[in-house]
Enzyme design. Structure first.
Site, PDB file in Angstrom:
ATOM      1  N   GLY A  87      38.178  35.416  27.601  1.00  0.00           N
ATOM      2  CA  GLY A  87      39.634  35.583  27.763  1.00  0.00           C
ATOM      3  C   GLY A  87      40.240  34.562  28.707  1.00  0.00           C
ATOM      4  O   GLY A  87      41.454  34.413  28.777  1.00  0.00           O
ATOM      5  N   THR A  89      40.667  34.801  31.754  1.00  0.00           N
ATOM      6  CA  THR A  89      41.556  35.417  32.752  1.00  0.00           C
ATOM      7  C   THR A  89      40.953  35.391  34.149  1.00  0.00           C
ATOM      8  O   THR A  89      41.660  35.580  35.143  1.00  0.00           O
ATOM      9  CB  THR A  89      41.895  36.880  32.397  1.00  0.00           C
ATOM     10  OG1 THR A  89      40.683  37.630  32.403  1.00  0.00           O
ATOM     11  CG2 THR A  89      42.565  36.996  31.058  1.00  0.00           C
ATOM     12  N   ALA A  90      39.647  35.192  34.241  1.00  0.00           N
ATOM     13  CA  ALA A  90      39.035  35.011  35.559  1.00  0.00           C
ATOM     14  C   ALA A  90      38.853  33.518  35.838  1.00  0.00           C
ATOM     15  O   ALA A  90      39.153  33.037  36.922  1.00  0.00           O
ATOM     16  CB  ALA A  90      37.693  35.728  35.623  1.00  0.00           C
ATOM     17  N   ASN A 178      34.612  40.836  32.689  1.00  0.00           N
ATOM     18  CA  ASN A 178      34.925  41.707  33.827  1.00  0.00           C
ATOM     19  C   ASN A 178      33.651  42.014  34.620  1.00  0.00           C
ATOM     20  O   ASN A 178      33.656  41.950  35.851  1.00  0.00           O
ATOM     21  CB  ASN A 178      35.577  43.006  33.328  1.00  0.00           C
ATOM     22  CG  ASN A 178      36.150  43.803  34.483  1.00  0.00           C
ATOM     23  OD1 ASN A 178      35.404  44.339  35.286  1.00  0.00           O
ATOM     24  ND2 ASN A 178      37.474  43.852  34.594  1.00  0.00           N
ATOM     25  N   ASP A 187      37.733  47.359  38.213  1.00  0.00           N
ATOM     26  CA  ASP A 187      37.909  48.785  37.929  1.00  0.00           C
ATOM     27  C   ASP A 187      36.805  49.326  37.042  1.00  0.00           C
ATOM     28  O   ASP A 187      36.597  50.539  36.985  1.00  0.00           O
ATOM     29  CB  ASP A 187      39.258  48.996  37.214  1.00  0.00           C
ATOM     30  CG  ASP A 187      40.410  48.892  38.190  1.00  0.00           C
ATOM     31  OD1 ASP A 187      40.379  49.585  39.207  1.00  0.00           O
ATOM     32  OD2 ASP A 187      41.328  48.085  37.933  1.00  0.00           O
ATOM     33  N   PHE A 584      69.864  34.830  43.101  1.00  0.00           N
ATOM     34  CA  PHE A 584      69.856  35.878  44.134  1.00  0.00           C
ATOM     35  C   PHE A 584      70.092  35.338  45.543  1.00  0.00           C
ATOM     36  O   PHE A 584      69.622  35.916  46.516  1.00  0.00           O
ATOM     37  CB  PHE A 584      68.536  36.667  44.090  1.00  0.00           C
ATOM     38  CG  PHE A 584      68.192  37.189  42.723  1.00  0.00           C
ATOM     39  CD1 PHE A 584      69.039  38.064  42.070  1.00  0.00           C
ATOM     40  CD2 PHE A 584      67.034  36.791  42.078  1.00  0.00           C
ATOM     41  CE1 PHE A 584      68.748  38.534  40.800  1.00  0.00           C
ATOM     42  CE2 PHE A 584      66.729  37.245  40.817  1.00  0.00           C
ATOM     43  CZ  PHE A 584      67.588  38.117  40.184  1.00  0.00           C
ATOM     44  N   MET A 821      74.356  32.887  36.410  1.00  0.00           N
ATOM     45  CA  MET A 821      72.951  33.071  36.813  1.00  0.00           C
ATOM     46  C   MET A 821      72.417  34.395  36.307  1.00  0.00           C
ATOM     47  O   MET A 821      71.540  34.997  36.922  1.00  0.00           O
ATOM     48  CB  MET A 821      72.808  32.934  38.325  1.00  0.00           C
ATOM     49  CG  MET A 821      73.880  33.632  39.105  1.00  0.00           C
ATOM     50  SD  MET A 821      73.930  32.986  40.800  1.00  0.00           S
ATOM     51  CE  MET A 821      75.370  33.815  41.427  1.00  0.00           C
ATOM     52  N   GLU A1044      76.284  42.580  44.544  1.00  0.00           N
ATOM     53  CA  GLU A1044      75.377  42.906  45.645  1.00  0.00           C
ATOM     54  C   GLU A1044      75.358  44.368  46.093  1.00  0.00           C
ATOM     55  O   GLU A1044      74.299  44.865  46.487  1.00  0.00           O
ATOM     56  CB  GLU A1044      75.765  42.059  46.872  1.00  0.00           C
ATOM     57  CG  GLU A1044      75.610  40.582  46.649  1.00  0.00           C
ATOM     58  CD  GLU A1044      76.268  39.769  47.742  1.00  0.00           C
ATOM     59  OE1 GLU A1044      75.568  39.054  48.461  1.00  0.00           O
ATOM     60  OE2 GLU A1044      77.501  39.885  47.892  1.00  0.00           O
TER      61      GLU A1044
HETATM   62  C1  LIG Z   1      46.785  39.287  35.848  1.00  0.00           C
HETATM   63  C2  LIG Z   1      45.405  39.878  35.922  1.00  0.00           C
HETATM   64  C3  LIG Z   1      45.272  41.205  36.288  1.00  0.00           C
HETATM   65  C4  LIG Z   1      44.012  41.769  36.360  1.00  0.00           C
HETATM   66  N1  LIG Z   1      43.903  43.071  36.735  1.00  0.00           N
HETATM   67  C5  LIG Z   1      42.680  43.638  36.790  1.00  0.00           C
HETATM   68  C6  LIG Z   1      42.537  45.000  37.157  1.00  0.00           C
HETATM   69  O1  LIG Z   1      43.500  45.706  37.439  1.00  0.00           O
HETATM   70  N2  LIG Z   1      41.273  45.525  37.222  1.00  0.00           N
HETATM   71  C7  LIG Z   1      40.176  44.770  36.917  1.00  0.00           C
HETATM   72  O2  LIG Z   1      39.063  45.296  36.953  1.00  0.00           O
HETATM   73  N3  LIG Z   1      40.294  43.476  36.560  1.00  0.00           N
HETATM   74  C8  LIG Z   1      41.513  42.906  36.499  1.00  0.00           C
HETATM   75  N4  LIG Z   1      41.623  41.600  36.163  1.00  0.00           N
HETATM   76  C9  LIG Z   1      40.408  40.836  35.916  1.00  0.00           C
HETATM   77  C10 LIG Z   1      40.070  40.794  34.440  1.00  0.00           C
HETATM   78  O3  LIG Z   1      39.715  42.058  33.983  1.00  0.00           O
HETATM   79  C11 LIG Z   1      38.925  39.865  34.295  1.00  0.00           C
HETATM   80  O4  LIG Z   1      39.405  38.583  34.652  1.00  0.00           O
HETATM   81  C12 LIG Z   1      38.449  39.784  32.864  1.00  0.00           C
HETATM   82  O5  LIG Z   1      37.875  40.984  32.453  1.00  0.00           O
HETATM   83  C13 LIG Z   1      37.441  38.655  32.722  1.00  0.00           C
HETATM   84  O6  LIG Z   1      37.182  38.495  31.356  1.00  0.00           O
HETATM   85  P1  LIG Z   1      37.467  37.125  30.617  1.00  0.00           P
HETATM   86  O7  LIG Z   1      37.005  37.325  29.233  1.00  0.00           O
HETATM   87  O8  LIG Z   1      38.864  36.703  30.753  1.00  0.00           O
HETATM   88  O9  LIG Z   1      36.513  36.178  31.446  1.00  0.00           O
HETATM   89  P2  LIG Z   1      36.546  34.600  31.523  1.00  0.00           P
HETATM   90  O10 LIG Z   1      37.609  34.176  32.482  1.00  0.00           O
HETATM   91  O11 LIG Z   1      36.602  34.019  30.186  1.00  0.00           O
HETATM   92  O12 LIG Z   1      35.131  34.360  32.202  1.00  0.00           O
HETATM   93  C14 LIG Z   1      34.881  34.817  33.495  1.00  0.00           C
HETATM   94  C15 LIG Z   1      33.460  34.527  33.940  1.00  0.00           C
HETATM   95  O13 LIG Z   1      32.572  35.416  33.303  1.00  0.00           O
HETATM   96  C16 LIG Z   1      31.496  34.717  32.717  1.00  0.00           C
HETATM   97  N5  LIG Z   1      31.189  35.400  31.478  1.00  0.00           N
HETATM   98  C17 LIG Z   1      32.068  35.904  30.604  1.00  0.00           C
HETATM   99  N6  LIG Z   1      31.421  36.494  29.613  1.00  0.00           N
HETATM  100  C18 LIG Z   1      30.113  36.364  29.842  1.00  0.00           C
HETATM  101  C19 LIG Z   1      28.955  36.769  29.165  1.00  0.00           C
HETATM  102  N7  LIG Z   1      29.007  37.439  28.032  1.00  0.00           N
HETATM  103  N8  LIG Z   1      27.753  36.443  29.705  1.00  0.00           N
HETATM  104  C20 LIG Z   1      27.661  35.765  30.857  1.00  0.00           C
HETATM  105  N9  LIG Z   1      28.732  35.363  31.549  1.00  0.00           N
HETATM  106  C21 LIG Z   1      29.936  35.662  31.044  1.00  0.00           C
HETATM  107  C22 LIG Z   1      31.984  33.320  32.502  1.00  0.00           C
HETATM  108  O14 LIG Z   1      30.932  32.399  32.579  1.00  0.00           O
HETATM  109  C23 LIG Z   1      32.980  33.140  33.625  1.00  0.00           C
HETATM  110  O15 LIG Z   1      32.299  32.635  34.766  1.00  0.00           O
HETATM  111  C24 LIG Z   1      42.872  41.000  36.068  1.00  0.00           C
HETATM  112  C25 LIG Z   1      43.003  39.669  35.697  1.00  0.00           C
HETATM  113  C26 LIG Z   1      44.263  39.101  35.622  1.00  0.00           C
HETATM  114  C27 LIG Z   1      44.398  37.669  35.233  1.00  0.00           C
END
Ligand SMILES: Cc1cc2nc3c(=O)[nH]c(=O)nc-3n(C[C@H](O)[C@H](O)[C@H](O)COP(=O)(O)OP(=O)(O)OC[C@H]3O[C@@H](n4cnc5c(N)ncnc54)[C@H](O)[C@@H]3O)c2cc1C
Length: 1112
Positions: A87, A89-90, A178, A187, A584, A821, A1044
């Site tokens: 994804g 996202t990390a 995650n 979580d 604002f 605005m 305001e």
């Molecule tokens: C805005 C935002 C809000 C969030 N809120 C929460 C929250 O409230 N609670 C919470 O728990 N999390 C939260 N997160 C974190 C989010 O859940 C994790 O970033 C997400 O689950 C990671 O998954 P991904 O597929 O995006 O990982 P990626 O970013 O694609 O990869 C992350 C890392 O994991 C490794 N990886 C991924 N898959 C595998 C695999 N199968 N085997 C080995 N290594 C692997 C990759 O090598 C990389 O280093 C949030 C993230 C964002 C951006």
């Protein structure tokens, strides 16, 4: 795509670049009349072509997408440091915000085993590549199919998944991502671990790894090796007697990482004796943590209150956070570890007793109702005044067609300006090291010019400022021909500082007075406009003329700043403001500084220069609402009448003056809010500190000033145990503390109308009985008034001008000094023209706000934009209408278009300027008297909340607002303003928290650390009413300024929380006044409740440690 098909990982050297995927010359030209579709050819290829590994290579990064698990494992073993991207996202935030560079990224999105779901006898294997939304669907299906006792773990996971991040993130973030990214406050990990899940891991071979306390090794590290691939997760079913629960507490209900999060599982044997227990926490250490000793203390004991007391003591010893722990909130987090265990105990107890679970509490469907009375519509069907005309730009904004500064296509040869900011709060700059930066920029110039001998077009770096006085102060700018290169260049600038002594961050050092009877500390507020600060300066190429496209609510101030900086007359600089994506108050002074700097770059290079801040740097650089420490002493009678009050305000101004003196002046003018206090004294000080300079923000000091007054009132009411607002409110013809006369009749009408609409008596009775029945949930309510002065107290700022052109076809083009605005000023101006000229508003257009059309305009601020510009537009229209009189008399039955055509033929000018002098407001600060406002806008607001005393979580159950906007020119826009301002106020007083490091660095530089209100924060029942039958002789068409005033009414939620806290404290035997600072975050509300859990947490001696964040 086929160009990306490559035989295998080893055969492609990483540095071989193939930036083009396909020859664009082969493509058909874009037909703008056709909607773009996903090419069917590509879909066919995806389905039918044999799957092969694909490589894409860019300038700095290569991307590989294998098709089998074997190949993925091989790739991982060859490139163990290359991350998998699911994804993103990390990984993405790491790359974007922390500059991580990964030369190779592996995308396993086509590796089938990572996406399989396999049902086994005792559970389900879930592919690690599945998105969290897909995992949610798998678990929901299991919950549907299986008996309840088998799905305890599935339901606990679902509880977390529904609150984890937001839907967009859950749609892409993967389960494996995650687990492996191992956030300390993940979580899922605590629940998966407590539930006894196992992982299937592939590297040299396949193996199974238990997801338990040994899996988490430290901050974002697990026992998986760099070459390991997580393939699937086994999620077991539960057995009878087994209970799993998950809890999380976050700064906001949605889209917020948890402060503390838990997964807890217990297996009970006969007699409810604990046979096994697993307690996992997130958010209380560098990684997911098992409270093993606490679990041990519960083993073999019957599930009951008795076992808990010992467990709490062990838990407090076992889960320890140092007082300066990263993330702060130490006392709160430790208290949560206890109270969440208690929640677990209660829920299991309820399940054991087969009690009906309490309903979902206040959560439910939203209701909203808005109302106005159309009591002064104009005579003709054409007249748009008083009607709920849709915001002029709404469709364009909703569809993305609306044009903002950064949407302007780049002019030929455009450069981008990136800024370098100070990393020290108080230091001398010894020197800049620009070599790396210039190498980035030099290569940029060469590659663009296509010749190795291309000249370096960068101007010499500016002389450094001798000193910096805050982290985030601008120290230099870097120009390059792309945004990315400019930013990389800026990141490469090294600045050598010599620290200077004693930076000051809080106002405490300025405050010398002894402790007074009460105080309220209010945090600042980030403007968080959607569109960050943006400017594009285009040199015309002759006679030092410049066009400035800027997101500014004060085009004239920007024009003057640019002209003065460049040393050219104002007539060479034209500022164009199409619209702003919010302002604002934050786009007056700060924007002008940025525009001046950008103009220097454009002037030196002779090229167009664009400067658009990233969200993080915008938050770092541009300052916020002033944090304020308010102190008061108050004298009152037994019947609640306040006889005397002495208030002091200390505003944290930051490192420059900006508008701080004006902000503190307005604080003093509003220190009465709506109350007649016979002996009232107040002082306000703007304190210079080493934080980024604070600036104007919607309400301009009033939200801080009035909140301190309301705290004082609340404290007196708590002392007397009776409401005291009504006995103190202005009544009959009144005079303010600065001698301005007014009639508060409409204040009372708003007040009484709110009371009537909510049925105050029975509601408060119901609230009291709810509180008697609930120990850990408390409801609270507050009814708050506002009396808000409209217009600038500096009289010259109240003037406005307009220019109205009528074309031969009858269409009307309006220019005025107000900037659009989002507040709808252009829509309201159309309505004014519609009434004055008798044309439908569809025939009226407002193109932009330009200093070339209307000179010397005043800032759109002080809730005075429509009042001033409306009068100017009206003046211009009335002139035009008068000029057309002979034509109309000649042909009374003619249409508007025929009159305008005829006027042209008869050589009548169809263009007119309009002007409005504005009221002569003044304030004589020597005599402490004056008439600083044109009139007051009044309102009242009732809010009711339900507070979870164990976590500090609250929900606004109901809000009712009645506002006196006079005769609304556009009720739907006004109601929108009321709703928006209320929610921004709710954010200010209960949610939004700027946090600074002890060294003065703003931590909260984006939406992940700084929470503005979201949909989940809208009151469940939200009712807005505009007061009927109100007239205002001081403003156009008897309307009133509304931008305001209502922001302050968001404080009703703060005081409702305080009311609920006070009910909770009563259960602990604590009565009377107590402090609660703003924003009343869950942390503050929970700790103020003084539950037995928060009371157990030892408090560290202030001064004995360095806290993670400053208490600003
Ligand atoms: C805005 C935002 C809000 C969030 N809120 C929460 C929250 O409230 N609670 C919470 O728990 N999390 C939260 N997160 C974190 C989010 O859940 C994790 O970033 C997400 O689950 C990671 O998954 P991904 O597929 O995006 O990982 P990626 O970013 O694609 O990869 C992350 C890392 O994991 C490794 N990886 C991924 N898959 C595998 C695999 N199968 N085997 C080995 N290594 C692997 C990759 O090598 C990389 O280093 C949030 C993230 C964002 C951006």
């Amino acid at each position: 795509l086929n160009q990306a098909l490559k035989p295998g990982p080893q055969t492609r050297p990483l540095n071989q670049s193939t930036p083009r995927l396909f020859p664009t010359e082969d493509l058909l030209p874009l037909d703008p009349t056709q909607d773009l579709i996903f090419p069917p050819e590509l879909m066919r290829v995806a389905l039918t072509e044999p799957q092969q590994t694909r490589w894409f290579r860019g300038e700095r990064v290569a991307w590989v997408s294998p098709v089998s698990l074997e190949e993925l494992v091989l790739l991982k073993s060859t490139h163990p440091q290359a991350p998998l991207v699911l994804g993103n996202t990390a990984l993405g935030p790491e790359m974007k915000f922390r500059g991580a560079v990964h030369p190779l990224l592996i995308s396993p999105s086509r590796v089938a085993p990572l996406f399989e779901v396999t049902h086994a006898p005792q559970g389900v294997w879930v592919g690690a590549g599945l998105s969290l939304t897909q995992v949610q669907m798998v678990l929901e299906a299991r919950v549907e199919a299986l008996p309840q006792e088998k799905t305890e773990l599935y339901r606990a996971l679902l509880h977390q998944l529904r609150a984890l991040a937001g839907q967009q993130i859950r749609n892409v973030a993967s389960l494996g991502g995650n687990i492996v990214s191992a956030l300390p406050n993940s979580d899922l990990n605590p629940v998966l671990a407590a539930g006894g899940c196992r992982l299937r891991v592939a590297s040299d071979g396949d193996r199974e790894v238990p997801l338990d306390q040994d899996f988490f090794r430290g901050f974002r590290t697990t026992l998986l090796g760099a070459a390991d691939v997580l393939v699937a997760v086994f999620v077991p079913e539960t057995r009878p007697g087994e209970f799993v629960r998950a809890f999380r507490q976050a700064p906001r209900k949605e889209n917020a990482l948890a402060t503390v999060t838990t997964g807890m599982r217990v297996v009970l044997g006969p007699g409810a004796v604990v046979r096994d227990v697993q307690l996992y926490y997130g958010g209380v250490g560098p990684c997911t943590l098992r409270a093993a000793r606490t679990g041990q203390a519960l083993l073999g004991r019957p599930w009951g209150e008795a076992m808990l007391q010992e467990a709490y003591s062990v838990l407090l010893e076992e889960v320890v956070l140092p007082p300066g722990a990263v993330g702060g909130k130490v006392g709160f987090r430790r208290s949560l570890t206890l109270s969440l265990l208690f929640k677990f105990y209660l829920e299991v107890q309820q399940a054991l007793a087969l009690m009906v679970r309490p309903g979902p509490g206040p959560a439910g469907s939203w209701t909203s109702w808005t109302c106005w009375v159309q009591d002064q519509l104009g005579p003709g069907p054409q007249d748009a005044v008083g009607r709920p005309v849709m915001h002029r730009s709404a469709p364009a904004q909703a569809t993305g067609e609306a044009v903002y500064v950064d949407d302007t296509p780049p002019p030929q040869g455009e450069l981008f300006l990136a800024l370098v900011t100070s990393t020290r709060p108080h230091a001398s700059i010894l020197r800049y090291c620009l070599s790396v930066c210039l190498s980035v920029c030099l290569s940029v110039c060469l590659s663009q010019q296509g010749s190795a001998g291309g000249s370096q077009t960068l101007p010499p770096p500016p002389p450094p400022p001798p000193q910096v006085s805050c982290v985030g102060q601008l120290v230099c700018g870097v120009l390059a021909d792309s945004r990315d290169r400019a930013r990389r260049g800026a990141a490469a600038v090294r600045v050598r500082y010599q620290d200077l002594p004693d930076p000051v961050f809080t106002v405490e050092l300025v405050v010398h007075r002894p402790l007074s009877s009460g105080e309220l500390r209010l945090g600042g507020q980030e403007h968080f406009y959607m569109e960050p600060q943006s400017v594009l300066v285009v040199p015309v190429g002759e006679e030092t003329e410049f066009h400035v496209y800027v997101s500014s609510q004060a085009p004239t101030i920007t024009q003057e700043a640019v002209a003065e900086t460049l040393g050219v007359p104002s007539n060479r600089v034209t500022c164009h403001v199409k619209r702003l994506g919010g302002a604002f108050g934050g786009k007056v002074t700060k924007t002008s500084i940025l525009a001046a700097i950008t103009a220097v770059a454009a002037w030196k290079t002779g090229r167009a220069v664009r400067c658009v801040l990233e969200r993080g740097e915008d938050m770092l650089i541009t300052g916020a609402r002033h944090p304020v420490l308010g102190r008061y002493q108050v004298g009152f009678m037994e019947d609640g009448r306040i006889t005397a009050a002495d208030l002091q305000y200390y505003a944290n101004a930051g490192n420059t003056v900006d508008e701080s003196p004006l902000v503190v002046e307005k604080m003093v003018l509003h220190m009465d809010n709506a109350y007649n206090i016979p002996n009232l004294r107040g002082r306000a000080v703007a304190c210079r500190t080493n934080l980024p300079s604070n600036t104007a923000f919607r309400g301009f000091g009033v939200p801080q000033a009035a909140a301190v007054v309301e705290s004082m009132i609340t404290d007196v009411a708590l002392c007397l145990a009776r409401p005291i607002r009504e006995v103190n409110m202005y009544r009959g013809l009144s005079v303010t503390h600065y001698g301005m006369r007014f009639d508060p009749e409409n204040l009372w009408r708003c007040w009484e109308e709110v009371k009537g609409r909510v049925g105050l008596g029975p509601r408060l009775e119901a609230l009291r009985s709810f509180n008697q029945d609930h120990r850990w949930r408390k409801r609270g309510a507050a009814l708050i008034p506002i009396k808000y002065g409209v217009a600038f107290s500096e009289a010259f700022l109240n003037q406005a001008a307009a220019l109205v052109h009528v074309y031969k076809d009858g269409s009307v083009l309006v220019s005025h000094g107000g900037a659009e605005m989002g507040q709808g000023i252009h829509t309201k101006m159309q309505q004014v023209v519609s009434r004055e000229l008798g044309v439908p508003s569809s025939q009226v257009y407002v193109s932009e706000t330009s200093t070339a059309s209307v000179p010397n305009s005043c800032p759109s601020a002080a809730s005075y934009g429509t009042d001033a510009n409306g009068m100017a537009v009206r003046d211009a229209c009335q002139k035009l209408y008068k000029r057309l009189e002979p034509i109309r008399t000649k042909n009374p039955k003619g249409s508007w278009d025929s009159w305008t055509r005829a006027a042209f033929l008869e050589k009548i000018s169809l263009s007119a300027t309009g002007f409005f002098r504005g009221p002569d407001c003044y304030m004589d600060w020597e005599k402490m008297e004056g008439q600083p406002y044109s009139y007051f806008t009044y309102g009242a607001c009732y809010s009711e909340v339900e507070l979870d005393c164990l976590t500090g979580d609250y929900r606004t159950l109901r809000t009712d607002i009645v506002v006196d906007v006079g005769q609304s020119i556009n009720p739907s826009i006004d109601i929108g303003q009321v709703e928006g301002a209320f929610l921004q106020g709710l954010g200010l007083y209960t949610l939004e928290q700027l946090s600074f490091s002890p060294g003065g660095l703003l931590y909260s530089r984006g939406p992940s650390q700084y929470k503005i209100p979201a949909v989940c924060d809208v009151p469940l029942s939200f009712n807005v009413h505009l007061l009927p039958d109100s007239n205002n002789p001081h403003a156009i068409y008897s309307s009133k300024g509304i931008g305001e005033p209502v922001l302050f009414l968001g404080s009703s939620v703060f005081y409702a929380i305080k009311d609920a806290v006070s009910a909770a404290r009563a259960e602990s035997g604590l009565g009377g006044a107590f402090p609660l600072d703003s924003p009343a975050t869950p942390e503050r509300a929970c700790l103020a409740c003084a539950t037995p859990f928060s009371q157990r947490v030892p408090v560290s001696e202030p001064g004995s440690f360095t806290p993670w964040a400053l208490n600003i």
